[in-house]
Design a protein around this motif. Structure first.
Motif, PDB file in Angstrom:
ATOM      1  N   PRO A  84       0.795  -1.233   0.000  1.00 10.79           N
ATOM      2  CA  PRO A  84       0.000   0.000   0.000  1.00 10.79           C
ATOM      3  C   PRO A  84       0.824   1.278   0.000  1.00 10.79           C
ATOM      4  O   PRO A  84       2.005   1.269   0.333  1.00 10.79           O
ATOM      5  N   ARG A  87       3.575   2.603   2.622  1.00  8.93           N
ATOM      6  CA  ARG A  87       4.168   1.378   3.190  1.00  8.93           C
ATOM      7  C   ARG A  87       3.278   0.638   4.175  1.00  8.93           C
ATOM      8  O   ARG A  87       3.072  -0.555   4.053  1.00  8.93           O
ATOM      9  N   GLN A  88       2.800   1.337   5.212  1.00 11.79           N
ATOM     10  CA  GLN A  88       1.885   0.693   6.170  1.00 11.79           C
ATOM     11  C   GLN A  88       2.441  -0.582   6.775  1.00 11.79           C
ATOM     12  O   GLN A  88       1.707  -1.556   6.941  1.00 11.79           O
ATOM     13  N   PHE A  90       3.716  -2.828   9.944  1.00  8.44           N
ATOM     14  CA  PHE A  90       3.225  -2.840  11.326  1.00  8.44           C
ATOM     15  C   PHE A  90       4.383  -2.398  12.222  1.00  8.44           C
ATOM     16  O   PHE A  90       5.312  -3.163  12.471  1.00  8.44           O
ATOM     17  N   ASP A  92       4.965  -1.827  15.349  1.00  8.06           N
ATOM     18  CA  ASP A  92       5.292  -2.397  16.658  1.00  8.06           C
ATOM     19  C   ASP A  92       5.631  -3.878  16.571  1.00  8.06           C
ATOM     20  O   ASP A  92       5.672  -4.558  17.586  1.00  8.06           O
ATOM     21  N   GLN A  93       5.820  -4.377  15.344  1.00  6.66           N
ATOM     22  CA  GLN A  93       6.209  -5.773  15.204  1.00  6.66           C
ATOM     23  C   GLN A  93       7.536  -5.858  14.451  1.00  6.66           C
ATOM     24  O   GLN A  93       7.897  -4.954  13.702  1.00  6.66           O
ATOM     25  N   LEU A 101       3.312 -12.216   8.823  1.00  4.81           N
ATOM     26  CA  LEU A 101       1.912 -11.803   8.649  1.00  4.81           C
ATOM     27  C   LEU A 101       1.541 -11.757   7.173  1.00  4.81           C
ATOM     28  O   LEU A 101       0.405 -12.031   6.801  1.00  4.81           O
ATOM     29  N   MET A 136       9.330  -0.107  12.950  1.00  9.29           N
ATOM     30  CA  MET A 136       9.361   1.361  13.044  1.00  9.29           C
ATOM     31  C   MET A 136      10.777   1.908  13.083  1.00  9.29           C
ATOM     32  O   MET A 136      10.972   3.098  12.875  1.00  9.29           O
ATOM     33  N   GLN A 143      11.577   0.356   4.844  1.00 11.26           N
ATOM     34  CA  GLN A 143      10.158   0.060   5.051  1.00 11.26           C
ATOM     35  C   GLN A 143       9.475  -0.277   3.736  1.00 11.26           C
ATOM     36  O   GLN A 143       8.613  -1.138   3.669  1.00 11.26           O
ATOM     37  N   ARG A 150       6.676  -8.184   2.158  1.00 18.88           N
ATOM     38  CA  ARG A 150       5.512  -8.682   2.899  1.00 18.88           C
ATOM     39  C   ARG A 150       4.389  -9.067   1.931  1.00 18.88           C
ATOM     40  O   ARG A 150       3.749 -10.106   2.096  1.00 18.88           O
TER      41      ARG A 150
ATOM     42  N   LYS B 182      -0.268 -12.174  16.699  1.00 16.24           N
ATOM     43  CA  LYS B 182       0.355 -11.203  15.789  1.00 16.24           C
ATOM     44  C   LYS B 182      -0.704 -10.587  14.870  1.00 16.24           C
ATOM     45  O   LYS B 182      -0.669  -9.396  14.579  1.00 16.24           O
ATOM     46  N   ARG B 185      -2.665  -8.047  16.747  1.00 19.79           N
ATOM     47  CA  ARG B 185      -1.945  -6.773  16.885  1.00 19.79           C
ATOM     48  C   ARG B 185      -1.935  -6.027  15.566  1.00 19.79           C
ATOM     49  O   ARG B 185      -1.945  -4.794  15.533  1.00 19.79           O
ATOM     50  N   ALA B 186      -1.897  -6.769  14.468  1.00 20.20           N
ATOM     51  CA  ALA B 186      -1.957  -6.122  13.164  1.00 20.20           C
ATOM     52  C   ALA B 186      -3.297  -5.413  12.993  1.00 20.20           C
ATOM     53  O   ALA B 186      -3.361  -4.275  12.531  1.00 20.20           O
ATOM     54  N   HIS B 189      -3.366  -2.286  14.939  1.00 23.56           N
ATOM     55  CA  HIS B 189      -2.654  -1.167  14.321  1.00 23.56           C
ATOM     56  C   HIS B 189      -3.444  -0.579  13.158  1.00 23.56           C
ATOM     57  O   HIS B 189      -3.584   0.638  13.044  1.00 23.56           O
ATOM     58  N   THR B 193      -4.919  -2.505   6.685  1.00 29.68           N
ATOM     59  CA  THR B 193      -3.672  -3.161   6.317  1.00 29.68           C
ATOM     60  C   THR B 193      -3.704  -4.631   6.723  1.00 29.68           C
ATOM     61  O   THR B 193      -3.199  -5.488   6.015  1.00 29.68           O
ATOM     62  N   ALA B 194      -4.315  -4.917   7.869  1.00 28.20           N
ATOM     63  CA  ALA B 194      -4.419  -6.312   8.309  1.00 28.20           C
ATOM     64  C   ALA B 194      -5.188  -7.135   7.277  1.00 28.20           C
ATOM     65  O   ALA B 194      -4.816  -8.266   6.968  1.00 28.20           O
ATOM     66  N   LEU B 302       2.282   5.898  18.596  1.00 32.37           N
ATOM     67  CA  LEU B 302       3.464   5.587  17.797  1.00 32.37           C
ATOM     68  C   LEU B 302       3.679   6.700  16.779  1.00 32.37           C
ATOM     69  O   LEU B 302       2.736   7.197  16.191  1.00 32.37           O
ATOM     70  N   LYS B 305       6.959   6.987  10.550  1.00 35.89           N
ATOM     71  CA  LYS B 305       8.033   7.554   9.745  1.00 35.89           C
ATOM     72  C   LYS B 305       7.491   7.922   8.379  1.00 35.89           C
ATOM     73  O   LYS B 305       6.747   7.174   7.782  1.00 35.89           O
ATOM     74  N   VAL B 306       7.890   9.097   7.908  1.00 35.67           N
ATOM     75  CA  VAL B 306       7.401   9.501   6.581  1.00 35.67           C
ATOM     76  C   VAL B 306       8.501   9.265   5.547  1.00 35.67           C
ATOM     77  O   VAL B 306       9.661   9.520   5.813  1.00 35.67           O
TER      78      VAL B 306
END
Lengths: 242, 306
Positions: A84, A87-88, A90, A92-93, A101, A136, A143, A150, B182, B185-186, B189, B193-194, B302, B305-306
């Motif tokens: 996407p 980037r999107q 995750f 915190d993983q 995933l 992150m 990323q 991914r 996992k 958690r996805a 977030h 996206t999940a 959180l 980052k851009v």
């Protein structure tokens, strides 16, 4: 038979028509670029194909069946993966868990999963170095690599890339496009949406130009690159990068 | 000399463990669906009464008040915990489908009213089935006070504390190590996206509500032997637990757990000093925490980052 065929696909955000009766074909093992200005409807088109937005009209045919009513996770299982915009990952993983995933729907056995992770790490050595770091902590370019890797973990027949060059330094952009070329050698069909039209058209077999939701022009990558109107509208600024 | 302080610490931790469980249950639905079940308190009471009813059947007693004190012995108490957890979880699925899902992703906070309404419904059904009288859920380890470093503690308090700790460690491991964790958690977030990972987001949200409600029901069975069970007891616990979740940060499960425990202990110590200040101290604490850290102590957003 075409791998993906959009027939008069329309997408609305409330009263605003983002995509207007777009018809697009992607054959298997083909790289197709969609170019257009900011806000022309490129991302909406990809989101519609991936199932993140419901179309308000038209059909999305994948592998011969109409998938326009299927939810996003089912389309992933059928072989459509989207990397996407923005980037999107995750955040915190870990990098590894992000990749795991990516293969979520495939329920791989552990050994197979490890083998496929290894495959991705071969193609993206930076990710191997950072496998156990949180996503992150990666740079923007890393990323982007992670987002593509991914998506590949889903073993897609069709890979959708949404603005893979966005916000990246020119050198890294080149790297990203080198990878897209490599992917094509692995027989994955790719539909790429890009503002850097020059780069995208150079690697694409065919391209479409989208303006305010409508497909206005289409042709082979070379044809579009030569088209004076397109050069004036989309290629002027991008030249300096390539 | 130290005995009263140790005693306050232990009972604070015990009730804090219950707060932490319920605070965690708030966090689970908040992170995955961006909604909260405002009838969580009713689920706590419901769990306790389901537990008592299971004991009623297992002991062959004729009425709620006639359940023998030994009824929770052996494997009975674990069975009661399981049944209460499963039933509460199932009703959690009902509340999600009936009262939450129709409003998710839409502007406004209609789910606040609809979950409160569902709670009133659940409570009234409870009143029809069990009546308004408090009931006793016998403690599985008996009520004889045991001595820990000179402080007197009831076995159930230690059981509550250990059960809460075990459940929360299990939850933490599940979320960090397992495939489903996992994925959960996805979803927390970004549901969109999940879904691109092939994760069935709807199923995950249903699972989140089931897990959250199951935790509340289990908390009810754990706390009932310490404070007599009534269909009205849950609200107080849920409010405190919610306060704990706010202090720790709703978006952070570990923060919520910390907040729950902290609240229990602080409440207990303030009670040791001036019992009437307990509630006031708790809510003053919330105001101070929120003034300094609006997202709670550990609820920092959180930075992307851009």
């Amino acid at each position: 038979m075409a791998l993906l065929e959009l027939r008069n696909l329309s997408i609305n955000y409330g009263p605003i028509r983002a995509v207007d009766a777009a018809s697009i074909v992607v054959d298997s093992n083909e790289v197709v670029a969609i170019i257009g200005a900011n806000g022309a409807g490129k991302s909406s088109l990809l989101k519609g194909i991936a199932g993140l937005i419901d179309p308000s009209g038209g059909e999305i045919c994948f592998n011969g069946s109409d998938i326009s009513q299927l939810s996003a996770h089912k389309r992933v299982q059928m072989g459509i993966a989207l990397s996407p915009e923005g980037r999107q990952v995750f955040p915190d993983q870990s990098v590894r868990d992000n990749l795991v995933l990516g293969a979520y729907a495939r329920r791989l056995a552990k050994s197979e999963l490890e083998r496929e992770l290894d495959e991705q790490f071969e193609m993206f050595p930076r990710l191997r170095e950072r496998a156990d770091q949180l996503a992150m902590t990666l740079s923007g370019g890393e990323q982007q690599m992670l987002a593509i890797a991914r998506a590949l973990m889903a073993k897609p027949k069709l890979l959708l890339l949404d603005e893979p060059s966005l916000g990246l330094a020119p050198l890294i952009v080149k790297d990203v496009f080198r990878i897209v070329r490599e992917l094509h050698d692995k027989h994955i069909a790719i539909l790429i949406v890009e503002q850097m039209a020059n780069l995208a058209l150079k690697i694409a077999h065919r391209g479409y130009v989208i303006e305010t939701g409508r497909i206005t022009t289409s042709g082979t990558g070379e044809e579009l690159l030569r088209d004076p109107a397109i050069r004036a509208a989309y290629l002027g600024a991008a030249k300096s990068v390539a | 000399m130290l005995a009263p302080y140790i005693q306050a610490m232990l009972s604070g931790l015990a009730v804090g463990g219950i707060y932490a469980l319920i605070a965690l249950s708030f966090s689970i639905t908040f992170t995955t669906t961006n909604t909260l079940n405002f009838s969580q308190g009713e689920f706590v009471s419901f769990g306790a009464f389901v537990g008592i009813t299971v004991l009623l059947f297992m002991s062959g007693a004729t009425s709620l008040s006639a359940i023998p004190l030994s009824a929770s012995g052996g494997l009975n108490y674990p069975i009661v915990l399981t049944v209460a957890g499963v039933l509460s979880g199932l009703i959690g699925i009902v509340i999600f489908v009936a009262a939450v899902r129709p409003f998710t992703g839409k502007p406004g906070m209609s789910w606040v009213m609809s979950t409160i309404g569902f709670g009133i419904l659940l409570q009234n059904v409870g009143l029809l089935v069990w009546g308004p009288a408090p009931a006793n859920l016998p403690a599985p380890l008996g009520d004889n006070v045991i001595r820990v470093l000179g402080a007197g503690v009831r076995p159930q308090e230690l059981l509550d504390l250990s059960a809460a700790v075990v459940i929360m460690i299990a939850y933490d491991l599940l979320m960090r190590k397992s495939r489903v964790g996992k994925a959960m958690r996805a979803v927390a977030h970004s549901p969109q996206t999940a879904s691109l990972m092939g994760i069935n987001v709807q199923a995950m949200m249903i699972g989140a509500y089931a897990a959250s409600s199951a935790l509340a029901g289990i908390a009810g069975v754990l706390i009932a032997p310490v404070s007599t069970a009534s269909l009205f007891m849950g609200l107080g616990f849920a409010l405190k637990a919610f306060a704990g979740a706010i202090i720790g940060g709703l978006s952070n499960a570990r923060g919520c757990i910390f907040g729950g425990f902290a609240l229990g202990v602080i409440e207990s110590y303030v009670g040791l000093w001036q019992a009437q200040w307990r509630e006031i101290a708790v809510f003053v604490l919330i105001i101070i925490v929120l003034a300094v850290k609006p997202n709670g102590l550990f609820g920092a957003r959180l930075v992307e980052k851009v």
